[in-house]
Scaffold this motif. Structure first.
Motif, short mmCIF file in Angstrom:
data_model
loop_
_atom_site.label_atom_id
_atom_site.label_comp_id
_atom_site.label_asym_id
_atom_site.label_seq_id
_atom_site.Cartn_x
_atom_site.Cartn_y
_atom_site.Cartn_z
N VAL A 148 0.78 -1.05 0.01
CA VAL A 148 0.01 -0.06 -0.23
C VAL A 148 0.96 1.33 -0.06
N MET A 149 1.44 1.42 -1.16
CA MET A 149 2.41 2.59 -1.55
C MET A 149 2.29 3.45 -2.65
N GLY A 150 1.11 3.12 -3.08
CA GLY A 150 0.62 4.22 -4.23
C GLY A 150 0.45 5.74 -3.92
N GLY A 152 -1.48 8.60 -2.19
CA GLY A 152 -2.14 8.86 -0.89
C GLY A 152 -1.55 8.38 0.24
N GLU A 153 -2.11 8.81 1.44
CA GLU A 153 -1.83 8.74 2.77
C GLU A 153 -2.62 7.34 3.51
N PRO A 154 -2.50 6.16 3.58
CA PRO A 154 -3.45 5.22 4.07
C PRO A 154 -3.81 5.51 5.08
N ILE A 181 1.96 -1.95 4.48
CA ILE A 181 1.44 -0.57 4.32
C ILE A 181 2.36 0.55 4.68
N SER A 182 2.60 1.55 4.04
CA SER A 182 3.54 2.58 4.22
C SER A 182 2.82 3.82 4.50
N THR A 183 3.23 4.52 5.62
CA THR A 183 2.92 5.72 5.93
C THR A 183 3.93 6.72 6.31
N SER A 184 3.62 8.08 6.16
CA SER A 184 4.39 8.98 6.24
C SER A 184 4.48 9.27 7.85
N GLY A 185 3.70 8.73 8.38
CA GLY A 185 3.85 8.66 10.12
C GLY A 185 2.63 9.36 10.65
N PHE A 246 11.93 1.10 7.66
CA PHE A 246 12.20 2.90 7.62
C PHE A 246 12.73 2.70 6.25
N GLU A 247 11.78 3.43 5.25
CA GLU A 247 11.94 3.79 3.94
C GLU A 247 12.82 4.90 3.83
N TYR A 248 13.84 5.06 2.94
CA TYR A 248 14.87 6.03 2.99
C TYR A 248 15.14 6.47 1.53
N LEU A 249 14.35 7.45 0.95
CA LEU A 249 14.51 7.94 -0.51
C LEU A 249 16.10 8.31 -0.88
N MET A 250 16.83 8.11 -1.56
CA MET A 250 18.32 8.56 -1.80
C MET A 250 18.03 9.68 -2.75
N ALA A 279 15.94 3.87 -4.50
CA ALA A 279 16.41 4.84 -5.54
C ALA A 279 15.25 5.72 -5.98
N TYR A 280 15.71 7.03 -5.80
CA TYR A 280 14.66 8.34 -6.34
C TYR A 280 14.18 8.08 -7.79
N ASN A 281 13.05 8.35 -7.93
CA ASN A 281 12.47 8.50 -9.41
C ASN A 281 12.50 9.80 -9.54
N PRO A 282 13.57 10.66 -10.34
CA PRO A 282 13.75 11.82 -10.37
C PRO A 282 12.35 12.63 -10.84
N THR A 283 12.30 13.93 -10.14
CA THR A 283 11.00 14.82 -10.48
C THR A 283 11.70 16.24 -11.06
N ASP A 284 10.83 17.01 -11.26
CA ASP A 284 11.56 18.26 -11.69
C ASP A 284 12.07 18.92 -10.59
N ALA A 321 6.67 5.87 -10.14
CA ALA A 321 6.66 5.89 -8.58
C ALA A 321 5.43 6.74 -8.40
N CYS A 322 5.17 6.86 -7.19
CA CYS A 322 4.01 7.52 -6.45
C CYS A 322 3.59 8.81 -7.31
N GLY A 323 2.47 8.41 -7.90
CA GLY A 323 1.66 9.44 -8.44
C GLY A 323 1.98 10.17 -9.71
N1 SAH Z 1 1.71 8.19 1.71
C1 SAH Z 1 2.51 7.21 2.23
C2 SAH Z 1 2.28 5.78 1.21
C3 SAH Z 1 2.45 6.31 -0.10
S1 SAH Z 1 4.04 6.85 -0.76
C4 SAH Z 1 3.91 7.31 2.58
O1 SAH Z 1 4.23 8.49 2.43
O2 SAH Z 1 4.60 6.47 2.96
C5 SAH Z 1 4.96 5.50 -0.95
C6 SAH Z 1 6.48 5.64 -1.12
O3 SAH Z 1 6.85 6.33 -2.29
C7 SAH Z 1 6.90 6.53 -0.03
O4 SAH Z 1 8.12 5.94 0.68
C8 SAH Z 1 7.22 7.81 -0.81
O5 SAH Z 1 8.42 8.63 -0.19
C9 SAH Z 1 7.81 7.16 -1.98
N2 SAH Z 1 8.14 8.24 -3.30
C10 SAH Z 1 7.31 9.30 -3.28
N3 SAH Z 1 7.98 10.08 -4.35
C11 SAH Z 1 8.85 9.11 -4.95
C12 SAH Z 1 9.68 9.26 -6.04
N4 SAH Z 1 9.64 10.35 -6.80
N5 SAH Z 1 10.77 8.23 -6.33
C13 SAH Z 1 10.57 7.25 -5.53
N6 SAH Z 1 9.84 7.07 -4.43
C14 SAH Z 1 8.90 7.93 -4.03
#
Ligand code: SAH
Ligand code: SF4
Length: 332
Positions: A148-150, A152-154, A181-185, A246-250, A279-284, A321-323
């Motif tokens: 559950v990591m798509g 939104g915040e579950p 399930i992943s939560t931002s806290g 604990f998830e940690y984006l790089m 690994a971070y999926n780059p955004t702008d 990645a996410c959204g």
């Molecule tokens: N809201 C919840 C669950 C959805 S986000 C949360 O934040 O945990 C799911 C995961 O995708 C989170 O760890 C989030 O930090 C990550 N994520 C968001 N943007 C991302 C990106 N550009 N590249 C990789 N992961 C990303």
């Protein structure tokens, strides 16, 4: 699919009818009631009219064939994305969204940019998994894992999320230990989950080794600072005896220095705490850390005795990645 309508149509029917309907949805993976067995033709027609099973989804396959993304259009026209990751060992993991958009506005996250449109209903979460289950069925395969990591915040859609997970577990047969399930806290969500007596996995999006940086990246940290977050996690661990990831984006130049690794290690030196470097999926806004930086970061954590796993980004070519994909569409 609309479960409320389904239960309404089934009101007054004998109990076994409900089971037959559930079997059609979750066992047969029917996309039309005509595929259901043991239900009369008239009743099938009524069901098709009142609560059709079709899912309006569009598929995007990644070039590497490991990632398949679907954009699902909901009854009100809003769109959500869901991703399936196919692993070499035969597992298929579906990444489920719980909201259209998200109110928490993390600076690195495409979903956060959309703001919150609305919560998803239970069946709208189920549809995301059923969509892929139906496709896999054709090849005699099944969805084995759900994260559950798509979008939104579950835990800001707690009740629907838990209900959906119960269906996935009890009716679709996905083992609770294969659901994360992943939560931002959101602290009260962590507390509530501890009391659910479910064997699901909990992941926390941490992404920073101190409040100063986390406040910047994740505004929710101002409401629930790290000290309180760890308190809630410790309580959860005592109650459940389960590991917490604990998830940690790089993110390049933001949270990926060796000093920050050391700072993170100090926080993570606790039994049943694990770190997952992503690994971070780059955004702008941000770039992904270099491979070497990730390696060095990982080494520091390992030297400090912290349990670390690494997740490579899947499907960058389809914005998996996410959204990222739904955001592009909904904003047009
Ligand atoms: N809201 C919840 C669950 C959805 S986000 C949360 O934040 O945990 C799911 C995961 O995708 C989170 O760890 C989030 O930090 C990550 N994520 C968001 N943007 C991302 C990106 N550009 N590249 C990789 N992961 C990303
Ligand atoms: Fe919301 Fe999670 Fe994205 Fe933050 S990372 S904006 S909490 S979906």
């Amino acid at each position: 699919m609309n479960l409320n309508k389904l239960y309404k149509v089934l009101e007054g029917q004998p109990k076994y009818r409900i089971q037959q309907a559930k079997d059609a949805i979750f066992k047969k993976l029917a996309s039309n009631w005509s595929e259901a067995s043991n239900i009369s033709k008239d009743f099938k027609e009524k069901l098709n009219k009142e609560c059709p099973l079709e899912i309006d989804g569009q598929i995007f396959a990644s070039r590497d064939a490991k990632t398949t993304k679907a954009l699902i259009t909901l009854a009100d026209g809003l769109q959500i994305e869901t991703v399936m990751l196919s692993h070499k060992d035969g597992r298929h993991t579906v990444c489920v969204s719980t909201q259209v958009g998200c109110s928490l506005a993390c600076t690195f996250c495409a979903t956060g940019k959309m703001g919150l449109k609305r919560n998803l209903e239970v069946e709208e979460m189920l549809q995301q998994v059923l969509f892929f289950s139906r496709i896999l069925k054709e090849e005699d395969k099944r969805v084995s894992n759900v994260v559950v990591m798509g979008m939104g915040e579950p835990f800001l859609n707690y009740d629907n999320t838990i209900k959906a997970i119960k269906y996935l577990n009890e009716d679709l047969g996905i083992g609770a230990r294969h659901i994360s399930i992943s939560t931002s806290g959101v602290l009260n969500g962590i507390d509530k989950l501890a009391n659910e007596k479910m064997q699901v996995n909990l992941a926390i999006s941490l992404h920073a080794p101190n409040d100063r940086l986390r406040n910047e990246l994740m505004p929710i940290n101002k409401r629930f600072p790290m000290k309180d977050l760890f308190k809630a996690v410790d309580k959860y661990i005592i109650k459940t005896g389960r590991r917490v990831m604990f998830e940690y984006l790089m993110i390049k130049g933001i949270n990926d220095s060796p000093e920050q690794a050391k700072e993170l290690a100090e926080l993570m030196k606790k039994p049943l705490y694990m770190v997952n470097l992503i690994a971070y999926n780059p955004t702008d806004v941000y770039k992904a850390s270099d491979k070497n930086a990730i390696e060095d970061f990982r080494k520091v954590l390992e030297q400090e005795g912290v349990g670390v796993t690494q997740r490579y980004s899947f499907g960058q070519d389809i914005d998996a990645a996410c959204g990222q994909l739904a955001n592009k569409k909904n904003c047009k």
